[in-house]
Design a protein around this motif. Sequence first.
Motif, PDB file in Angstrom:
ATOM      1  N   UNK A  23      35.374  35.424  38.647  1.00 31.97           N
ATOM      2  CA  UNK A  23      36.231  34.610  37.777  1.00 31.97           C
ATOM      3  C   UNK A  23      36.777  33.386  38.530  1.00 31.97           C
ATOM      4  N   UNK A  24      35.892  32.714  39.265  1.00 31.25           N
ATOM      5  CA  UNK A  24      36.205  31.507  40.035  1.00 31.25           C
ATOM      6  C   UNK A  24      37.182  31.752  41.179  1.00 31.25           C
ATOM      7  N   UNK A  25      37.355  33.003  41.586  1.00 26.06           N
ATOM      8  CA  UNK A  25      38.215  33.327  42.723  1.00 26.06           C
ATOM      9  C   UNK A  25      37.317  33.775  43.875  1.00 26.06           C
ATOM     10  N   UNK A  26      37.285  32.999  44.977  1.00 23.68           N
ATOM     11  CA  UNK A  26      36.455  33.405  46.117  1.00 23.68           C
ATOM     12  C   UNK A  26      37.113  34.572  46.858  1.00 23.68           C
ATOM     13  N   UNK A  27      36.294  35.555  47.218  1.00 24.50           N
ATOM     14  CA  UNK A  27      36.784  36.729  47.930  1.00 24.50           C
ATOM     15  C   UNK A  27      35.917  36.964  49.160  1.00 24.50           C
ATOM     16  N   UNK A  28      36.553  37.140  50.324  1.00 22.60           N
ATOM     17  CA  UNK A  28      35.842  37.506  51.538  1.00 22.60           C
ATOM     18  C   UNK A  28      35.947  39.014  51.699  1.00 22.60           C
ATOM     19  N   UNK A  29      34.809  39.694  51.647  1.00 21.95           N
ATOM     20  CA  UNK A  29      34.762  41.154  51.690  1.00 21.95           C
ATOM     21  C   UNK A  29      34.065  41.583  52.975  1.00 21.95           C
ATOM     22  N   UNK A  30      34.680  42.518  53.690  1.00 18.73           N
ATOM     23  CA  UNK A  30      34.046  43.075  54.883  1.00 18.73           C
ATOM     24  C   UNK A  30      32.917  44.003  54.441  1.00 18.73           C
ATOM     25  N   UNK A  98      38.518  48.991  46.551  1.00 19.50           N
ATOM     26  CA  UNK A  98      39.644  48.494  45.759  1.00 19.50           C
ATOM     27  C   UNK A  98      40.685  47.852  46.670  1.00 19.50           C
ATOM     28  N   UNK A  99      40.991  48.503  47.803  1.00 19.92           N
ATOM     29  CA  UNK A  99      41.969  47.955  48.747  1.00 19.92           C
ATOM     30  C   UNK A  99      41.484  46.617  49.301  1.00 19.92           C
ATOM     31  N   UNK A 100      40.202  46.532  49.664  1.00 17.88           N
ATOM     32  CA  UNK A 100      39.659  45.291  50.208  1.00 17.88           C
ATOM     33  C   UNK A 100      39.677  44.176  49.169  1.00 17.88           C
ATOM     34  N   UNK A 101      39.309  44.509  47.926  1.00 18.31           N
ATOM     35  CA  UNK A 101      39.344  43.493  46.863  1.00 18.31           C
ATOM     36  C   UNK A 101      40.763  43.020  46.597  1.00 18.31           C
ATOM     37  N   UNK A 102      41.714  43.964  46.570  1.00 19.01           N
ATOM     38  CA  UNK A 102      43.113  43.611  46.337  1.00 19.01           C
ATOM     39  C   UNK A 102      43.634  42.738  47.479  1.00 19.01           C
ATOM     40  N   UNK A 103      43.299  43.087  48.696  1.00 16.27           N
ATOM     41  CA  UNK A 103      43.718  42.301  49.863  1.00 16.27           C
ATOM     42  C   UNK A 103      43.140  40.899  49.810  1.00 16.27           C
ATOM     43  N   UNK A 104      41.871  40.793  49.452  1.00 22.07           N
ATOM     44  CA  UNK A 104      41.243  39.479  49.341  1.00 22.07           C
ATOM     45  C   UNK A 104      41.892  38.652  48.245  1.00 22.07           C
ATOM     46  N   UNK A 105      42.206  39.297  47.121  1.00 21.46           N
ATOM     47  CA  UNK A 105      42.871  38.592  46.027  1.00 21.46           C
ATOM     48  C   UNK A 105      44.243  38.121  46.456  1.00 21.46           C
ATOM     49  N   UNK A 106      44.994  38.968  47.153  1.00 18.26           N
ATOM     50  CA  UNK A 106      46.317  38.580  47.654  1.00 18.26           C
ATOM     51  C   UNK A 106      46.211  37.413  48.624  1.00 18.26           C
ATOM     52  N   UNK A 107      45.190  37.410  49.478  1.00 15.48           N
ATOM     53  CA  UNK A 107      45.008  36.318  50.448  1.00 15.48           C
ATOM     54  C   UNK A 107      44.664  35.003  49.769  1.00 15.48           C
TER      55      UNK A 107
END
Length: 110
Positions: A23-30, A98-107
Amino acid sequence: MHNPRQKSYNTNMAKDIVQVEIKRIPLDIEASELGMVELTDLAASVEKYMLQLQEEGEIDTLKQALLAALHFAAQAYLQSQNEGGKRKEEESRVDDLIVKLKSSLDNTRK
């Protein structure tokens, strides 16, 4: 399904990072247990599900994200129930994702 918005696959401090966009939000995922292709496909599936929720009238993006997380967690749970002894492992992987996605969204909001 390949996400054309998958950006890069970098090594950062000996960890593989996959950048996806939902949804146009870039996320960096480990990328610890899943590779670039798997994470890109999962991100595309999440975005598709969120767009389906939006078409059904749900316009709150955070609520869409939470509903999508629950939807995919339920799928993983049911699949692990069907496969037998992998239930805890699958739940842990879903929880970690879920934790990683939430953390990326918060960042991205900072």
